[in-house]
Motif scaffolding. Structure first.
Motif, PDB file in Angstrom:
ATOM      1  N   THR A 159      -6.715   5.245  -0.175  1.00 59.58           N
ATOM      2  CA  THR A 159      -6.613   3.806  -0.393  1.00 59.58           C
ATOM      3  C   THR A 159      -6.275   3.092   0.908  1.00 59.58           C
ATOM      4  OG1 THR A 159      -5.685   4.275  -2.582  1.00 59.58           O
ATOM      5  CG2 THR A 159      -5.519   2.004  -1.796  1.00 59.58           C
ATOM      6  N   LEU A 161      -4.722  -0.572   2.119  1.00 55.70           N
ATOM      7  CA  LEU A 161      -4.044  -1.787   1.659  1.00 55.70           C
ATOM      8  C   LEU A 161      -3.679  -2.640   2.867  1.00 55.70           C
ATOM      9  CD1 LEU A 161      -1.629  -0.405  -1.101  1.00 55.70           C
ATOM     10  CD2 LEU A 161      -3.769  -1.663  -1.437  1.00 55.70           C
ATOM     11  N   TYR A 169       2.696  -2.990  -2.970  1.00 53.40           N
ATOM     12  CA  TYR A 169       2.570  -1.629  -3.512  1.00 53.40           C
ATOM     13  C   TYR A 169       3.910  -0.910  -3.469  1.00 53.40           C
ATOM     14  CZ  TYR A 169       1.626   3.389  -3.403  1.00 53.40           C
ATOM     15  OH  TYR A 169       1.660   4.748  -3.626  1.00 53.40           O
ATOM     16  N   LYS A 175      -1.922  -0.906  -6.699  1.00 54.46           N
ATOM     17  CA  LYS A 175      -2.812  -0.941  -5.534  1.00 54.46           C
ATOM     18  C   LYS A 175      -3.896  -1.989  -5.770  1.00 54.46           C
ATOM     19  CE  LYS A 175      -2.123   4.036  -4.988  1.00 54.46           C
ATOM     20  NZ  LYS A 175      -2.789   5.358  -5.105  1.00 54.46           N
ATOM     21  N   VAL A 176      -3.681  -3.174  -5.241  1.00 53.06           N
ATOM     22  CA  VAL A 176      -4.649  -4.270  -5.354  1.00 53.06           C
ATOM     23  C   VAL A 176      -4.732  -4.986  -4.016  1.00 53.06           C
ATOM     24  CG1 VAL A 176      -4.351  -4.635  -7.837  1.00 53.06           C
ATOM     25  CG2 VAL A 176      -2.854  -5.830  -6.231  1.00 53.06           C
ATOM     26  N   SER A 177      -5.810  -5.740  -3.829  1.00 57.44           N
ATOM     27  CA  SER A 177      -6.020  -6.476  -2.585  1.00 57.44           C
ATOM     28  C   SER A 177      -6.109  -7.962  -2.899  1.00 57.44           C
ATOM     29  CB  SER A 177      -7.316  -6.007  -1.900  1.00 57.44           C
ATOM     30  OG  SER A 177      -7.236  -4.627  -1.583  1.00 57.44           O
ATOM     31  N   THR A 211      -9.780  -1.445  -2.726  1.00 58.63           N
ATOM     32  CA  THR A 211      -9.333  -1.663  -4.111  1.00 58.63           C
ATOM     33  C   THR A 211      -9.966  -2.926  -4.702  1.00 58.63           C
ATOM     34  OG1 THR A 211      -7.446  -3.124  -3.710  1.00 58.63           O
ATOM     35  CG2 THR A 211      -7.103  -0.775  -3.335  1.00 58.63           C
TER      36      THR A 211
END
Length: 498
Positions: A159, A161, A169, A175-177, A211
């Motif tokens: 991943t 980030l 996170y 786990k996001v953008s 992500t």
């Protein structure tokens, strides 16, 4: 929806700058926002071996300290938001563990990567696909440098980030953008609202590490159970704000109407306007403007200008020589000097890297056959006038691109405490300058959290609260004819030294 005139709500903003970070508590009550600094900490990059890196573990520790201080003061936090600078990132392995420190955008590993990229994707094609400016620090060139070296970390990573998403996170395990931060990478597709997979393929950058993308105002998650236990705090929501600090700062610009530009003034000066969609055309490409995400589904048409970085570096060099001078004194010394003697192009590559900045200012003036500034006051005056003149250049280019006539410059951020720069901006542009608020980035961060919670109804309500809460200072142009002559000289200097 709660009534903001009766209910007090407290939101915690973590705002990471290029040299320091702060935890700022915002309380909205009776249609006003008050701020309280809970925690401040250093954010100096570290050279380890050959590379300039961020001390990300220390930053995560400082975030926890900010939350802990709120608990110890009996503060009930409604939600948390995190904003940082753009472009930089961390890589996680299969176990979700950080694979190393995040590199600093001023690290030298991206040298030559733009040119390498253009052999795989023509420059004009890349601009038309992404709408982003060309800058060696963009995420795309950082990743390309890893791909070209067959860096094992890139291909072993699970991943990627970006910096605010990495902090989020750590807090939530999610786990996001976040959209505004993603748009700084030069890997975002505005037409399809997703990552540019065709570009990733051409540059041999693995697609699986990216992500899903969320917008400002959406919930990232809540504090992980282990952090709640560690800090002995209840679960707290973490909201995606304008993760890119520029987006959060612009969210705090309280201007009304369409005939203004904003300048978010700090280490960088970000000058631009808000639009409903990106503007991608030949003039934006020619003048190297950029389209970056804003909050409330806006797109910011910007020019990145070097900003107060040059003076910050000069100050560091003078301190090494034992000359301990605060910024207010620097501004006073610059104001006492006669203007119009010499100018630099703040965006010249000479000024990009750290170190020996006073000599670099002298070198530029020497190479352009100008009077060489020698004293501290002369160097400050040279840098600040040059910044203001570059603002005028960028405003004129925006007027040309948009066919709008700008009448007001709204300056926000820590740089507006530099009253000389604010007055010079009015003088050089001949436009009304309104300065305030100072803590724009933290304010914008808090406003998005409050909007997500329902405390703030909409954008207009947020701007009303900001105007109710913070002082604005107006600067009017003086000696504009003299500065018009200076501007013509400045244009010749920057045209000869691209």
């Amino acid at each position: 929806m709660e009534n903001s005139n009766t209910a007090a709500s407290q939101f915690l903003a973590f705002d990471f700058g290029a040299s320091s970070g702060r935890a700022i508590l915002g309380e909205i009550k009776e249609n006003k926002l008050t701020l309280k600094e809970i925690h401040r900490f250093s954010n100096e990059p570290v050279i380890f071996s050959k590379h300039l890196q961020w001390d990300i573990l220390r930053l995560c520790h400082e975030v926890k300290q900010g939350i802990l201080k709120c608990k110890n003061e009996g503060i009930h936090i409604r939600s948390i938001g995190v904003d940082t600078w753009g472009v930089d990132f961390g890589l996680l392995d299969e176990e979700g563990e950080l694979m190393g420190n995040s590199y600093h955008y001023r690290d030298e590993r991206t040298q030559g990567m733009m040119e390498k990229c253009f052999t795989k994707i023509p420059k004009e094609e890349l601009f038309k696909e992404t709408g982003l400016q060309f800058a060696s620090y963009n995420t795309i060139y950082q990743l390309l440098s890893m791909a070209e070296k067959r860096d094992k970390k890139l291909y072993d990573a699970k991943t990627l980030l970006l910096m605010p998403d990495l902090i989020n996170y750590m807090l939530t395990g999610e786990k996001v953008s976040e959209f505004t931060e993603v748009t700084t990478t030069q890997l975002y597709d505005y037409t399809k609202s997703c990552w540019k997979e065709n570009i990733l393929e051409k540059l041999n950058i693995p697609k699986h590490i990216f992500t899903g993308i969320i917008k400002p105002g959406m919930t990232v998650g809540s504090l992980k159970e282990d952090i709640c236990r560690e800090l002995n705090v209840p679960s707290i929501k973490v909201i995606a704000v304008g993760g890119h600090d520029t987006a959060s700062a612009v969210a705090a610009v309280p201007a009304v109407g369409e005939n203004h530009v904003f300048i978010s003034s700090g280490t960088w000066s970000l000058l631009g306007i808000e639009n409903d969609r990106p503007i991608i055309n030949d003039k934006v490409y020619k003048y190297n403007f950029t389209n970056e995400g804003g909050v409330n589904d806006k797109v910011l048409l910007l020019k990145n200008i070097m900003g107060l970085w040059i003076l910050q570096e000069c100050k560091r060099d003078w301190e090494k020589q034992g000359k301990i001078i605060g910024f207010p004194e620097l501004v006073s010394l610059g104001a006492s000097e006669e203007g119009g003697k010499s100018f630099i192009d703040p965006d010249h590559e000479l000024f990009y890297g750290p170190g020996n900045m006073p000599e670099k200012v002298k070198e530029f003036c020497r190479n352009t056959n100008q009077i060489i500034p020698e004293s501290i006051g002369e160097i400050v005056r040279c840098v600040e006038e040059s910044l203001a003149l570059k603002y005028r250049w960028a405003i004129e280019k925006l007027e040309e691109i948009t066919s709008k006539k700008i009448d007001t410059v709204h300056m926000v951020g820590g740089g507006i405490q530099d009253t000389l720069l604010c007055q010079l901006t009015a003088n050089t542009t001949g436009k009304r300058v309104v300065a305030g608020p100072v803590e724009a980035t933290a304010i914008g961060n808090i406003i998005v959290q409050a909007q997500a919670s329902g405390i703030i109804k909409d954008v207009a309500h947020g701007k009303e609260i900001i105007r109710n809460s913070f002082e604005m200072v107006e600067y009017k142009a003086m000696d504009n004819e003299k500065y018009a002559v200076n501007y013509e000289r400045f244009l010749k200097i920057i045209s000869q030294n691209k």
